[in-house]
Design an enzyme around this catalytic site. Structure first.
Site, PDB file in Angstrom:
ATOM      1  N   TRP A 162     -42.172  92.364 -22.949  1.00  0.00           N
ATOM      2  CA  TRP A 162     -43.630  92.216 -23.059  1.00  0.00           C
ATOM      3  C   TRP A 162     -43.980  91.633 -24.427  1.00  0.00           C
ATOM      4  O   TRP A 162     -44.283  92.365 -25.367  1.00  0.00           O
ATOM      5  CB  TRP A 162     -44.291  93.582 -22.883  1.00  0.00           C
ATOM      6  N   HIS A 183     -49.668  95.317 -20.064  1.00  0.00           N
ATOM      7  CA  HIS A 183     -49.636  95.729 -18.657  1.00  0.00           C
ATOM      8  C   HIS A 183     -50.636  96.871 -18.462  1.00  0.00           C
ATOM      9  O   HIS A 183     -51.194  97.392 -19.439  1.00  0.00           O
ATOM     10  CB  HIS A 183     -48.214  96.144 -18.219  1.00  0.00           C
ATOM     11  N   ARG A 209     -50.142  88.438 -22.471  1.00  0.00           N
ATOM     12  CA  ARG A 209     -48.772  88.325 -22.999  1.00  0.00           C
ATOM     13  C   ARG A 209     -48.621  87.030 -23.775  1.00  0.00           C
ATOM     14  O   ARG A 209     -49.083  85.979 -23.322  1.00  0.00           O
ATOM     15  CB  ARG A 209     -47.748  88.377 -21.862  1.00  0.00           C
ATOM     16  N   GLN A 223     -53.442  92.722 -13.345  1.00  0.00           N
ATOM     17  CA  GLN A 223     -52.566  93.597 -12.564  1.00  0.00           C
ATOM     18  C   GLN A 223     -53.417  94.675 -11.895  1.00  0.00           C
ATOM     19  O   GLN A 223     -54.525  94.984 -12.343  1.00  0.00           O
ATOM     20  CB  GLN A 223     -51.547  94.307 -13.471  1.00  0.00           C
ATOM     21  N   VAL A 266     -39.756 104.351 -15.308  1.00  0.00           N
ATOM     22  CA  VAL A 266     -39.491 104.757 -13.917  1.00  0.00           C
ATOM     23  C   VAL A 266     -37.991 104.908 -13.708  1.00  0.00           C
ATOM     24  O   VAL A 266     -37.181 104.322 -14.423  1.00  0.00           O
ATOM     25  CB  VAL A 266     -40.044 103.735 -12.885  1.00  0.00           C
ATOM     26  N   ALA A 316     -44.994 104.682  -9.090  1.00  0.00           N
ATOM     27  CA  ALA A 316     -45.988 103.834  -9.759  1.00  0.00           C
ATOM     28  C   ALA A 316     -45.623 102.387  -9.484  1.00  0.00           C
ATOM     29  O   ALA A 316     -44.474 102.067  -9.196  1.00  0.00           O
ATOM     30  CB  ALA A 316     -45.976 104.112 -11.257  1.00  0.00           C
TER      31      ALA A 316
HETATM   32  C1  FA5 Z   1     -44.873  95.414 -15.547  1.00  0.00           C
HETATM   33  O1  FA5 Z   1     -45.807  94.901 -16.168  1.00  0.00           O
HETATM   34  C2  FA5 Z   1     -44.815  96.847 -15.289  1.00  0.00           C
HETATM   35  N1  FA5 Z   1     -45.840  97.529 -15.995  1.00  0.00           N
HETATM   36  C3  FA5 Z   1     -44.931  97.098 -13.792  1.00  0.00           C
HETATM   37  C4  FA5 Z   1     -44.596  98.492 -13.399  1.00  0.00           C
HETATM   38  C5  FA5 Z   1     -45.614  99.394 -13.173  1.00  0.00           C
HETATM   39  C6  FA5 Z   1     -43.288  98.896 -13.236  1.00  0.00           C
HETATM   40  C7  FA5 Z   1     -45.336 100.685 -12.793  1.00  0.00           C
HETATM   41  C8  FA5 Z   1     -42.974 100.172 -12.856  1.00  0.00           C
HETATM   42  C9  FA5 Z   1     -44.026 101.075 -12.624  1.00  0.00           C
HETATM   43  P1  FA5 Z   1     -43.785  93.101 -14.987  1.00  0.00           P
HETATM   44  O2  FA5 Z   1     -43.696  92.619 -16.377  1.00  0.00           O
HETATM   45  O3  FA5 Z   1     -42.689  92.742 -14.091  1.00  0.00           O
HETATM   46  O4  FA5 Z   1     -44.014  94.637 -14.930  1.00  0.00           O
HETATM   47  O5  FA5 Z   1     -45.160  92.607 -14.367  1.00  0.00           O
HETATM   48  C10 FA5 Z   1     -45.595  93.021 -13.109  1.00  0.00           C
HETATM   49  C11 FA5 Z   1     -46.209  91.834 -12.316  1.00  0.00           C
HETATM   50  O6  FA5 Z   1     -47.223  91.238 -13.092  1.00  0.00           O
HETATM   51  C12 FA5 Z   1     -45.216  90.723 -12.054  1.00  0.00           C
HETATM   52  O7  FA5 Z   1     -44.458  90.971 -10.887  1.00  0.00           O
HETATM   53  C13 FA5 Z   1     -46.107  89.549 -11.880  1.00  0.00           C
HETATM   54  O8  FA5 Z   1     -46.622  89.515 -10.574  1.00  0.00           O
HETATM   55  C14 FA5 Z   1     -47.224  89.848 -12.853  1.00  0.00           C
HETATM   56  N2  FA5 Z   1     -47.005  89.123 -14.129  1.00  0.00           N
HETATM   57  C15 FA5 Z   1     -46.226  89.458 -15.159  1.00  0.00           C
HETATM   58  N3  FA5 Z   1     -46.298  88.565 -16.149  1.00  0.00           N
HETATM   59  C16 FA5 Z   1     -47.170  87.629 -15.756  1.00  0.00           C
HETATM   60  C17 FA5 Z   1     -47.688  86.432 -16.335  1.00  0.00           C
HETATM   61  N4  FA5 Z   1     -47.362  86.038 -17.558  1.00  0.00           N
HETATM   62  N5  FA5 Z   1     -48.566  85.710 -15.620  1.00  0.00           N
HETATM   63  C18 FA5 Z   1     -48.930  86.115 -14.398  1.00  0.00           C
HETATM   64  N6  FA5 Z   1     -48.516  87.215 -13.790  1.00  0.00           N
HETATM   65  C19 FA5 Z   1     -47.635  87.985 -14.456  1.00  0.00           C
END
Ligand code: FA5
Length: 348
Positions: A162, A183, A209, A223, A266, A316
């Site tokens: 992140w 997030h 980000r 999200q 998790v 979650a």
């Molecule tokens: C997370 O952000 C974790 N907080 C998710 C989580 C929640 C895991 C609860 C476990 C329990 P991640 O970095 O993979 O995870 O982001 C989750 C989703 O956000 C991705 O699958 C994608 O759909 C979206 N996402 C992430 N980064 C970006 C970005 N830069 N632009 C657009 N969508 C994004």
């Protein structure tokens, strides 16, 4: 006698200059040119004169008569011209005020809801139908809630997942550094600190980000965090909810894939991808697109918020709203959402 007629002409000239309307002009005509006017009477008297006098006086009287007639004609023409002008002005005015009720009305351009708003509305409704409560979080978070409380201390390699926009500290006394949340997961902790299970919540919100952009990555995106805590909750429940929501949302044939993954908060961690065979855009036609991270809540989180040991289980997830919207509406590039391009927005 002729002298009297010249005086008459002078008075007639003076009077006609102050005539204001056609009625007064007619009165003037009767007074100076009518049958009982001094001039007409004078012509009747002429027969009493000698032939030579008759000729001379007659010529003079005709001259005066002609002048009186000219005065009358001139004034009459003036009134006529004025009337014509008024008439055409009135006509013009009438035309300007004319309103054709048979003409089709002008189309008033209607504003549109942003595609992300449409999807937010739909998803929050779908989760609402499954008994989820909607909770709001904060765009600006502390380092503690965004990372430390989620088992991601400063030296943990997972922090690299992140890339963060850090905010300048307000003052030296500030305990935890501020940042733009990367997030929606910090709300898991904030909510659990204040609420006892069982509960099921979703947290829709904006995330930031500091990373390079491409067709599926933006520096700001949205999200929907989900958190379900109860006594008997398993990944099977999670899978069933995800299947239910996605199938209803797409109303089309999609494939869903659950993969092993890692998130410190998790255990086990998983990621969900979907494939949309009927997608029109070649960017994701028949390709897997990652849409969420998820997993079973780590027991240490329950312990840290003071929940009874081994009593509660939970799952979650963090769902990427832009990615779902792109698939649903065949949007080839995530950067279009914030481009403010009216041609793009008008399509929804
Ligand atoms: C997370 O952000 C974790 N907080 C998710 C989580 C929640 C895991 C609860 C476990 C329990 P991640 O970095 O993979 O995870 O982001 C989750 C989703 O956000 C991705 O699958 C994608 O759909 C979206 N996402 C992430 N980064 C970006 C970005 N830069 N632009 C657009 N969508 C994004």
């Amino acid at each position: 006698m002729v002298w009297e007629l010249f005086n008459l002409l002078k008075t007639a000239e003076e009077e006609i200059s102050s005539v204001q309307n056609e009625k007064d002009l007619e009165n003037w005509r009767i007074k100076y040119l009518g049958r009982k006017s001094p001039l007409s009477l004078f012509f009747k008297e002429l027969k009493n004169f000698s032939p030579s006098e008759k000729k001379e006086l007659g010529e003079k009287a005709n001259e005066i008569r002609k002048k009186l007639v000219d005065l009358y004609e001139k004034k009459k023409n003036e009134f006529q011209a004025e009337n014509n002008l008024n008439f055409s002005l009135a006509k013009k005015d009438k035309k300007a005020n004319f309103f054709d009720i048979t003409q089709p009305g002008k189309r008033i351009p209607l504003s549109h809801l942003h595609p992300l708003t449409l999807v937010f509305n739909e998803l929050t409704n779908l989760f609402g139908n499954l008994g989820f409560q909607i909770v709001e979080g904060l765009d600006i978070e502390t380092e503690y809630y965004n990372f430390d409380a989620l088992r991601i201390p400063e030296d943990h390699p997972a922090r690299e997942m992140w890339d963060t926009f850090w905010l300048a500290p307000k003052d030296k006394k500030q305990k935890s550094k501020l940042l733009l949340r990367t997030h929606t997961s910090p709300m898991q902790i904030r909510f659990m600190e204040k609420h006892q299970p069982p509960f099921r919540i979703i947290v829709p919100g904006r995330c930031f980000r500091y990373e390079a952009t491409d067709f599926s990555h933006e520096i700001q995106f949205h999200q929907i965090e989900g958190l379900v805590v109860d006594e008997n909750v398993s990944l099977a429940n999670f899978k069933s909810i995800v299947n239910n929501i996605l199938m209803t949302f797409f109303r089309k044939n999609i494939e869903i894939r659950f993969r092993n993954s890692y998130f410190p908060f998790v255990s086990p961690g998983i990621e969900v991808d979907i494939k949309f065979k009927e997608a029109k855009s070649s960017v994701y036609k028949n390709k897997w697109l990652e849409i969420m991270g998820a997993g079973m809540v780590h027991p240490e989180l329950f312990q840290n918020v003071g929940y009874e040991k081994n009593q509660w289980q939970g799952f979650a997830f963090g769902l990427g709203v832009e990615r779902l919207t792109m698939l649903k509406y065949n949007i080839p590039d995530i950067r279009l959402f914030f481009s403010s391009d009216i041609r793009f927005l008008k399509q929804f």
